[in-house]
Write an enzyme that holds these catalytic residues in place. Structure first.
Site, PDB file in Angstrom:
ATOM      1  N   CYS A  24      51.284  33.112  76.730  1.00  0.00           N
ATOM      2  CA  CYS A  24      52.320  31.968  76.117  1.00  0.00           C
ATOM      3  C   CYS A  24      53.055  31.418  77.425  1.00  0.00           C
ATOM      4  O   CYS A  24      54.064  32.113  77.459  1.00  0.00           O
ATOM      5  CB  CYS A  24      53.136  32.556  75.488  1.00  0.00           C
ATOM      6  SG  CYS A  24      54.001  31.658  74.287  1.00  0.00           S
ATOM      7  N   CYS A  57      56.887  30.461  76.386  1.00  0.00           N
ATOM      8  CA  CYS A  57      57.663  31.739  76.201  1.00  0.00           C
ATOM      9  C   CYS A  57      58.464  32.324  76.617  1.00  0.00           C
ATOM     10  O   CYS A  57      59.619  32.339  76.949  1.00  0.00           O
ATOM     11  CB  CYS A  57      56.620  32.936  75.549  1.00  0.00           C
ATOM     12  SG  CYS A  57      55.441  32.229  73.610  1.00  0.00           S
ATOM     13  N   ASP A  58      57.257  32.450  78.458  1.00  0.00           N
ATOM     14  CA  ASP A  58      57.017  32.786  79.438  1.00  0.00           C
ATOM     15  C   ASP A  58      57.485  31.953  80.590  1.00  0.00           C
ATOM     16  O   ASP A  58      58.117  32.834  81.905  1.00  0.00           O
ATOM     17  CB  ASP A  58      56.075  33.921  79.941  1.00  0.00           C
ATOM     18  CG  ASP A  58      56.194  35.319  78.804  1.00  0.00           C
ATOM     19  OD1 ASP A  58      57.459  34.906  78.379  1.00  0.00           O
ATOM     20  OD2 ASP A  58      55.289  35.312  78.722  1.00  0.00           O
TER      21      ASP A  58
HETATM   22  C1  LIG Z   1      53.222  38.618  75.034  1.00  0.00           C
HETATM   23  C2  LIG Z   1      53.662  37.256  74.565  1.00  0.00           C
HETATM   24  C3  LIG Z   1      55.471  36.914  74.860  1.00  0.00           C
HETATM   25  C4  LIG Z   1      56.067  36.302  74.180  1.00  0.00           C
HETATM   26  N1  LIG Z   1      56.894  35.514  73.606  1.00  0.00           N
HETATM   27  C5  LIG Z   1      57.898  35.411  73.414  1.00  0.00           C
HETATM   28  C6  LIG Z   1      59.268  34.569  73.545  1.00  0.00           C
HETATM   29  O1  LIG Z   1      59.634  34.622  73.883  1.00  0.00           O
HETATM   30  N2  LIG Z   1      59.330  33.649  72.073  1.00  0.00           N
HETATM   31  C7  LIG Z   1      58.611  32.933  71.331  1.00  0.00           C
HETATM   32  O2  LIG Z   1      58.816  32.373  70.418  1.00  0.00           O
HETATM   33  N3  LIG Z   1      57.726  33.603  70.827  1.00  0.00           N
HETATM   34  C8  LIG Z   1      56.641  34.362  71.997  1.00  0.00           C
HETATM   35  N4  LIG Z   1      55.505  34.762  71.715  1.00  0.00           N
HETATM   36  C9  LIG Z   1      55.570  34.385  70.335  1.00  0.00           C
HETATM   37  C10 LIG Z   1      55.422  35.121  69.066  1.00  0.00           C
HETATM   38  O3  LIG Z   1      55.801  36.539  69.359  1.00  0.00           O
HETATM   39  C11 LIG Z   1      54.792  34.855  67.251  1.00  0.00           C
HETATM   40  O4  LIG Z   1      54.836  33.680  67.582  1.00  0.00           O
HETATM   41  C12 LIG Z   1      55.334  35.752  66.401  1.00  0.00           C
HETATM   42  O5  LIG Z   1      55.776  36.816  66.712  1.00  0.00           O
HETATM   43  C13 LIG Z   1      54.608  35.495  65.138  1.00  0.00           C
HETATM   44  O6  LIG Z   1      55.355  36.203  64.054  1.00  0.00           O
HETATM   45  P1  LIG Z   1      54.450  36.845  62.970  1.00  0.00           P
HETATM   46  O7  LIG Z   1      55.428  36.949  61.967  1.00  0.00           O
HETATM   47  O8  LIG Z   1      53.413  35.186  62.613  1.00  0.00           O
HETATM   48  O9  LIG Z   1      53.704  37.688  63.916  1.00  0.00           O
HETATM   49  P2  LIG Z   1      53.419  39.111  64.738  1.00  0.00           P
HETATM   50  O10 LIG Z   1      54.319  38.995  64.972  1.00  0.00           O
HETATM   51  O11 LIG Z   1      51.779  38.207  64.868  1.00  0.00           O
HETATM   52  O12 LIG Z   1      53.020  40.062  64.024  1.00  0.00           O
HETATM   53  C14 LIG Z   1      52.307  40.626  62.768  1.00  0.00           C
HETATM   54  C15 LIG Z   1      52.105  41.840  63.007  1.00  0.00           C
HETATM   55  O13 LIG Z   1      51.479  42.317  61.490  1.00  0.00           O
HETATM   56  C16 LIG Z   1      51.203  43.736  61.574  1.00  0.00           C
HETATM   57  N5  LIG Z   1      50.099  43.548  60.679  1.00  0.00           N
HETATM   58  C17 LIG Z   1      48.870  42.614  61.196  1.00  0.00           C
HETATM   59  N6  LIG Z   1      47.443  42.880  60.803  1.00  0.00           N
HETATM   60  C18 LIG Z   1      48.679  44.318  59.353  1.00  0.00           C
HETATM   61  C19 LIG Z   1      47.513  44.263  57.877  1.00  0.00           C
HETATM   62  N7  LIG Z   1      46.097  44.592  57.831  1.00  0.00           N
HETATM   63  N8  LIG Z   1      48.961  45.234  57.100  1.00  0.00           N
HETATM   64  C20 LIG Z   1      49.645  45.961  57.460  1.00  0.00           C
HETATM   65  N9  LIG Z   1      50.124  44.780  58.866  1.00  0.00           N
HETATM   66  C21 LIG Z   1      49.500  44.565  59.440  1.00  0.00           C
HETATM   67  C22 LIG Z   1      50.496  44.302  63.250  1.00  0.00           C
HETATM   68  O14 LIG Z   1      51.156  44.643  63.522  1.00  0.00           O
HETATM   69  C23 LIG Z   1      51.035  42.682  62.866  1.00  0.00           C
HETATM   70  O15 LIG Z   1      51.188  42.034  64.655  1.00  0.00           O
HETATM   71  C24 LIG Z   1      55.128  35.403  72.918  1.00  0.00           C
HETATM   72  C25 LIG Z   1      53.997  36.283  72.002  1.00  0.00           C
HETATM   73  C26 LIG Z   1      53.344  37.091  73.050  1.00  0.00           C
HETATM   74  C27 LIG Z   1      51.843  37.802  72.389  1.00  0.00           C
END
Ligand SMILES: Cc1cc2nc3c(=O)[nH]c(=O)nc-3n(C[C@H](O)[C@H](O)[C@H](O)COP(=O)(O)OP(=O)(O)OC[C@H]3O[C@@H](n4cnc5c(N)ncnc54)[C@H](O)[C@@H]3O)c2cc1C
Length: 348
Positions: free
Chosen positions: A170, A173-174
């Site tokens: 990302c 992000c980084d």
């Molecule tokens: C390495 C990395 C660094 C990042 N750094 C940043 C940053 O600095 N700033 C920023 O704004 N964004 C950053 N991002 C992006 C950010 O993390 C995502 O945009 C954000 O976390 C998305 O959030 P979300 O709530 O949609 O779900 P996610 O964070 O994707 O979490 C969803 C979670 O739901 C759970 N889940 C999945 N399927 C199921 C199921 N069937 N039943 C129950 N639970 C389940 C799992 O634990 C899954 O991981 C980064 C991403 C990565 C990979």
């Protein structure tokens, strides 16, 4: 079976916890399935607390300027979970800290949590039925899906070794982190997002190599032109990543590149490796249950709202967003989904 829940939230990233905070404050007593602590989820990078738990510094989430959060974390996070958290080391918030804080905030307003995956759903009749990974089936009037997505990696051991130490998926992000600033970097990929990532990185990097396995980018004409017009981008054709090079002190120091057309291998000195080879949304358990996009993301069916193809089921965060993919946008749509669900429940 007991009374159906008013609302079940599936997921454990910023979208899910923000939905839970709003739903709890609206007296909907949300039940969150935060995912199971399983080997399968560890390997897929989908353990509870979501993608942000996989990273170190989060410098772009509003509300956390530089500052030592130790005392605040001690006061905010309940007993045992605080004890198990890694020591606070940064002058700002880390991904796992941010996620613990937002999870705790949801609990403080009465959110209940089950540490299991939802593995099957029946949205064909109301109340909806959701089956968890321990085999128990739950009923709910409304559902918010916030299961996120995961960045695709190539699966190289060296890539895994240097994650958070120079390997990232990302740029937004980084890219601005000190370890990458004014350094040469490499982006791997050939689509629009690879060009976008490379272009973004040139704002702070010395130079960006855009490495593609073919002799032509997959990106749209416009994006190809953007790459060509940027003097800081050098496209490296017909090469794939064979190994990330580095050491314990500096993290990533270079890459070993394999030729896809039979030429000898060579090395590039870079301080960062950015994979831009797509994301996989966590929607496998929703196949044929909700409308998905071509890329298998959940489809928001009403412009500007979080409704899905089934009335009463809402989607928030990266699971329905293949474009912004940020913690703050996920949190924002988590809020929207909770408000949409609350209004839908009230209207019934
Ligand atoms: C390495 C990395 C660094 C990042 N750094 C940043 C940053 O600095 N700033 C920023 O704004 N964004 C950053 N991002 C992006 C950010 O993390 C995502 O945009 C954000 O976390 C998305 O959030 P979300 O709530 O949609 O779900 P996610 O964070 O994707 O979490 C969803 C979670 O739901 C759970 N889940 C999945 N399927 C199921 C199921 N069937 N039943 C129950 N639970 C389940 C799992 O634990 C899954 O991981 C980064 C991403 C990565 C990979």
């Amino acid at each position: 079976m007991s009374e159906p829940e008013k609302i079940i939230i599936i997921g454990s990233g910023p979208a899910a916890w923000t939905s839970a905070i709003y739903a709890a404050r609206a007296s909907l007593q949300p039940l969150v399935f935060e995912g199971a602590v399983s080997e399968e989820n560890r390997l897929a990078s989908t353990l509870p607390l979501g993608q942000l738990a996989l990273t170190t510094e989060v410098e772009n989430y509003p509300g956390f300027p530089a500052g030592d959060l130790t005392a605040y974390l001690d006061g905010a996070i309940a007993g045992q979970r605080r004890e198990y958290m890694a020591p606070h080391r940064k002058e700002g918030v880390s991904g796992p800290e941010l996620m613990e804080l937002v999870r705790q905030q949801a609990i403080n307003f009465g959110t209940r949590i089950i540490t299991e995956d939802i593995v099957d759903v029946d949205f064909s009749a109301h109340p909806f039925k959701l089956t968890a990974s321990d085999g128990v089936t739950y009923e709910s009037q409304a559902v918010i899906v916030a299961t996120g997505a995961r960045a695709n990696y190539l699966g190289l051991p060296s890539e895994e070794k240097y994650k958070n130490r120079g390997v990232s998926a990302c740029a937004v992000c980084d890219g601005a982190l000190p370890r990458f600033r004014n350094k040469p970097l490499a982006v791997f990929g050939g689509g629009d997002s690879a060009v976008e990532e490379a272009d973004y990185l040139t704002k702070s990097a010395e130079k960006v190599y855009l490495v593609h396995r073919r002799a032509e980018l997959r990106a749209s004409k416009f994006m190809v032109q953007r790459a060509a017009d940027n003097p800081k981008i050098e496209i490296v054709w017909n090469r794939t990543l064979a190994e990330v090079l580095g050491n314990d002190r500096d993290g990533v120091t270079g890459v070993r590149l394999q030729s896809t057309v039979g030429e000898p291998e060579w090395q590039l000195a870079v301080a960062g490796v950015f994979l831009a080879i797509g994301h996989t949304p966590n929607t496998a358990f929703l196949k044929d249950k909700l409308a998905l996009t071509e890329k298998k993301y959940l489809r928001w069916t009403t412009p500007g709202r979080t409704a899905t193809s089934v009335e009463g089921v809402f989607a928030a965060g990266d699971v329905a967003d293949d474009y912004y993919r940020q913690a703050v946008t996920a949190a924002g749509s988590g809020c929207m989904a909770a408000l949409d669900a609350e209004r839908w429940l009230a209207a019934r």
